[in-house]
Write a protein that holds these residues in place. Structure first.
Motif, PDB file in Angstrom:
ATOM      1  N   SER A  74      40.529 -21.351  48.337  1.00 28.51           N
ATOM      2  CA  SER A  74      40.009 -21.673  46.995  1.00 28.51           C
ATOM      3  C   SER A  74      41.066 -22.364  46.148  1.00 28.51           C
ATOM      4  O   SER A  74      40.728 -23.087  45.209  1.00 28.51           O
ATOM      5  N   SER A  75      42.330 -22.152  46.470  1.00 29.81           N
ATOM      6  CA  SER A  75      43.405 -22.782  45.695  1.00 29.81           C
ATOM      7  C   SER A  75      43.284 -24.298  45.730  1.00 29.81           C
ATOM      8  O   SER A  75      43.552 -24.980  44.740  1.00 29.81           O
ATOM      9  N   ALA A  76      42.874 -24.836  46.877  1.00 25.61           N
ATOM     10  CA  ALA A  76      42.749 -26.290  47.006  1.00 25.61           C
ATOM     11  C   ALA A  76      41.583 -26.829  46.188  1.00 25.61           C
ATOM     12  O   ALA A  76      41.523 -28.019  45.888  1.00 25.61           O
ATOM     13  N   MET A  77      40.640 -25.944  45.804  1.00 29.96           N
ATOM     14  CA  MET A  77      39.497 -26.354  44.980  1.00 29.96           C
ATOM     15  C   MET A  77      39.784 -26.217  43.488  1.00 29.96           C
ATOM     16  O   MET A  77      39.014 -26.695  42.658  1.00 29.96           O
ATOM     17  N   THR A 188      42.069 -32.678  40.374  1.00 27.03           N
ATOM     18  CA  THR A 188      42.228 -32.107  41.714  1.00 27.03           C
ATOM     19  C   THR A 188      43.650 -31.610  41.937  1.00 27.03           C
ATOM     20  O   THR A 188      44.240 -31.799  42.998  1.00 27.03           O
ATOM     21  N   GLY A 189      44.200 -30.967  40.917  1.00 25.82           N
ATOM     22  CA  GLY A 189      45.573 -30.471  41.021  1.00 25.82           C
ATOM     23  C   GLY A 189      45.762 -29.456  42.128  1.00 25.82           C
ATOM     24  O   GLY A 189      46.845 -29.356  42.713  1.00 25.82           O
ATOM     25  N   GLY A 190      44.703 -28.684  42.439  1.00 26.07           N
ATOM     26  CA  GLY A 190      44.818 -27.703  43.514  1.00 26.07           C
ATOM     27  C   GLY A 190      45.065 -28.354  44.855  1.00 26.07           C
ATOM     28  O   GLY A 190      45.830 -27.836  45.681  1.00 26.07           O
ATOM     29  N   ARG A 191      44.429 -29.481  45.066  1.00 23.00           N
ATOM     30  CA  ARG A 191      44.662 -30.200  46.311  1.00 23.00           C
ATOM     31  C   ARG A 191      46.114 -30.675  46.380  1.00 23.00           C
ATOM     32  O   ARG A 191      46.775 -30.558  47.420  1.00 23.00           O
ATOM     33  N   SER A 192      46.631 -31.198  45.273  1.00 23.88           N
ATOM     34  CA  SER A 192      48.031 -31.647  45.244  1.00 23.88           C
ATOM     35  C   SER A 192      48.985 -30.487  45.487  1.00 23.88           C
ATOM     36  O   SER A 192      49.987 -30.631  46.199  1.00 23.88           O
ATOM     37  N   LEU A 193      48.666 -29.334  44.897  1.00 21.65           N
ATOM     38  CA  LEU A 193      49.504 -28.144  45.067  1.00 21.65           C
ATOM     39  C   LEU A 193      49.585 -27.757  46.536  1.00 21.65           C
ATOM     40  O   LEU A 193      50.682 -27.543  47.088  1.00 21.65           O
ATOM     41  N   MET A 194      48.431 -27.670  47.192  1.00 18.73           N
ATOM     42  CA  MET A 194      48.412 -27.233  48.585  1.00 18.73           C
ATOM     43  C   MET A 194      48.951 -28.301  49.527  1.00 18.73           C
ATOM     44  O   MET A 194      49.505 -27.977  50.583  1.00 18.73           O
ATOM     45  N   GLU A 195      48.803 -29.578  49.160  1.00 16.44           N
ATOM     46  CA  GLU A 195      49.374 -30.651  49.987  1.00 16.44           C
ATOM     47  C   GLU A 195      50.894 -30.623  49.969  1.00 16.44           C
ATOM     48  O   GLU A 195      51.543 -31.203  50.845  1.00 16.44           O
TER      49      GLU A 195
END
Length: 500
Positions: A74-77, A188-195
């Motif tokens: 869910s973090s990526a979302m 989409t900061g969660g995607r950047s965080l997980m990337e």
């Protein structure tokens, strides 16, 4: 004289006939281990990945298990916001003054009776260091602050993500922006965080496996957690964890049965917000091993009224035609009030100045009239209730005052210009995201606790599998991801240090 301990009682219970019915798997029944590592992590979101980074960097062999085919949970979302303060490098770069005491005061006050003071104290003290840790592991932030209310869609990385500026909290502690969001345009900061974090874990040596369904914990005769029984490649396997199992499998927003039992208010909300892996699996496995839970009825219920900011000049009313909150509160405060205290129903009343001015996907216009009295009749509110609410609001708003809720002057404007419009903010009619916060009770080392408040050996939890810093109402965007990454790190570090 021999001493009877709780662990010896557990050991004796494991030999009883009913042991075969236990939801954990006794290690004695495992004939062979498919694989053996130091630390097993369940879930590949921010909490699990932070745990993997710390454990792998400390020299442990780490395996992260993900049920779905894609990593990130869910973090990526999410918006990728991490709530940090106390004088982070980003705050200083933006010329923002903050203190650990101010951050702590806000979190304690906003969290109310459910605040876990020991966790809040630790989190606030180490918040600047935690932000540095995120940067060191590749998360990019722009040294730019925005006053825009709500998650920035720009590259700005610092903003007010909670209700710090609202009168009741600003009176307790000097407000400061503490929402730290990766510096990329869009939401989409969660995607950047997980990337950033997942590759950091892999570089440290952690391994990831997808398509693995974790079924139950494997325990020793004394209650110590020794591993996991999983399903992978169509087969049932047993995986050994020599130092610990970390449950970071998210919450239970997509487990309808758990939701209706523990958080029926959230079950009514129109948008279950989270990865489909949020099935409560980690919580259920922990309970089966003797863990206790907390705040299982808690979660965020969000009514994202803004942006645009000008709609906050309207008033939000309940079924009695009365205001019940300052409209400038963080949108999770508003959503919480509607979902938990107003029977799930409310309306935004706006005039020509404060209406959206376009069809917005979040809300539906349900009434339009040339007078407040006519709007009241269309909504079938109690006679003169809405008229008197708006009259009282207008008298004070014309003086830039809001005696009831202290709405800031920027959002005070009398509702006098027709047409008058009502938007439905009900939990089942509006865009109303919901997510769970309840989970396994843990200490500051992220060890899972049993009913005697003792740590279950070899078992840890972080993120929304645990009952951490986030409570209802949700006090600010970023508390959940901040809590998950911070206490995920604590879990990884402590599990690595545990004796084999």
């Amino acid at each position: 004289m021999s001493t009877i301990t709780r662990r010896s009682l557990l050991a004796g219970a494991a030999t009883a006939p009913l042991a075969s019915l236990a939801a954990t798997l006794p290690s004695g029944s495992v004939t062979s281990w498919f694989a053996s590592v130091d630390v097993l992590v369940v879930g590949s979101g921010a909490a699990g990945t932070a745990a993997a980074i710390e454990a792998a960097q400390a020299g442990a062999t780490v395996l992260v298990l993900e049920m779905l085919p894609k990593l990130g949970g869910s973090s990526a979302m999410s918006g990728g916001v991490v709530y940090c303060g106390g004088g982070t490098a980003l705050q200083k770069a933006c010329g923002i003054e903050d203190s650990v005491e101010a951050m702590r005061s806000y979190l304690l006050a906003a969290s109310g009776l459910y605040a876990q003071q020991d966790k809040i104290d630790l989190y606030c003290r180490q918040s600047p260091e935690h932000f540095d840790w995120l940067v060191a592991h590749g998360v990019h932030y722009e040294p730019s602050f925005t006053e825009v209310k709500g998650l920035p869609g720009t590259v700005d990385s610092l903003y007010y993500s909670g209700s710090e500026q609202v009168r009741e909290y600003a009176a307790l502690a000097r407000p400061a922006p503490r929402g730290h969001v990766p510096g990329h345009a869009g939401w989409t900061g969660g995607r950047s965080l997980m990337e950033a974090l997942i590759p950091a874990a892999q570089r440290a040596g952690a391994k990831y496996l997808t398509g693995v369904t974790c079924r139950r914990l494997i325990t020793e005769s004394d209650g110590r957690v020794a591993g996991l029984q999983v399903e992978m490649d169509g087969k049932t396997r047993q995986l050994r964890a020599k130092r610990g199992v970390i449950l970071a499998a998210g919450g239970f927003i997509h487990n309808r049965e758990m939701l209706e039992v523990h958080a029926p208010e959230l079950a009514q909300c129109s948008v279950p917000w989270g990865n489909m892996g949020d099935q409560g699996m980690g919580i259920q496995m922990g309970i089966a091993a003797g863990a206790t839970t907390a705040q299982m009825h808690h979660g965020f219920a969000i009514m994202p009224l803004y942006l645009p900011d000008h709609v906050l000049k309207g008033v939000v009313v309940n079924r009695r035609g009365q205001r019940f909150i300052g409209e400038d509160h963080y949108h999770a405060f508003l959503g919480h009030q509607i979902a938990y205290h107003q029977g799930g129903q409310a309306w935004l009343i706006a005039d020509k100045v404060s209406q959206y001015g376009y069809d917005d996907y979040r809300v539906r216009e349900v009434a339009r009239a040339s007078s407040i009295g006519e709007l009241e009749r269309q909504l079938k509110l109690p006679e003169r209730a809405l008229v008197e609410t708006v009259d009282y609001y207008n008298r004070n708003a014309s003086k830039r005052s809001d005696p009831l809720f202290g709405k800031v002057a920027d959002y005070l404007s009398p509702l006098r210009q027709a047409p008058f419009v009502a938007y439905d903010l009900s939990v089942d009619k509006a865009f109303f995201p919901a997510h769970t916060f309840g989970g396994l009770r843990t200490n500051t080392h992220s060890q899972v606790l049993n009913s005697w408040n003792e740590a279950i050996p070899g078992l840890y939890a972080a993120g929304r599998t645990s009952a951490g810093l986030p409570v209802a109402p949700y006090v600010a965007s970023g508390v959940s991801v901040g809590d998950g990454t911070f206490f995920g790190r604590r879990a990884g570090k402590h599990a690595t240090e545990a004796a084999v």
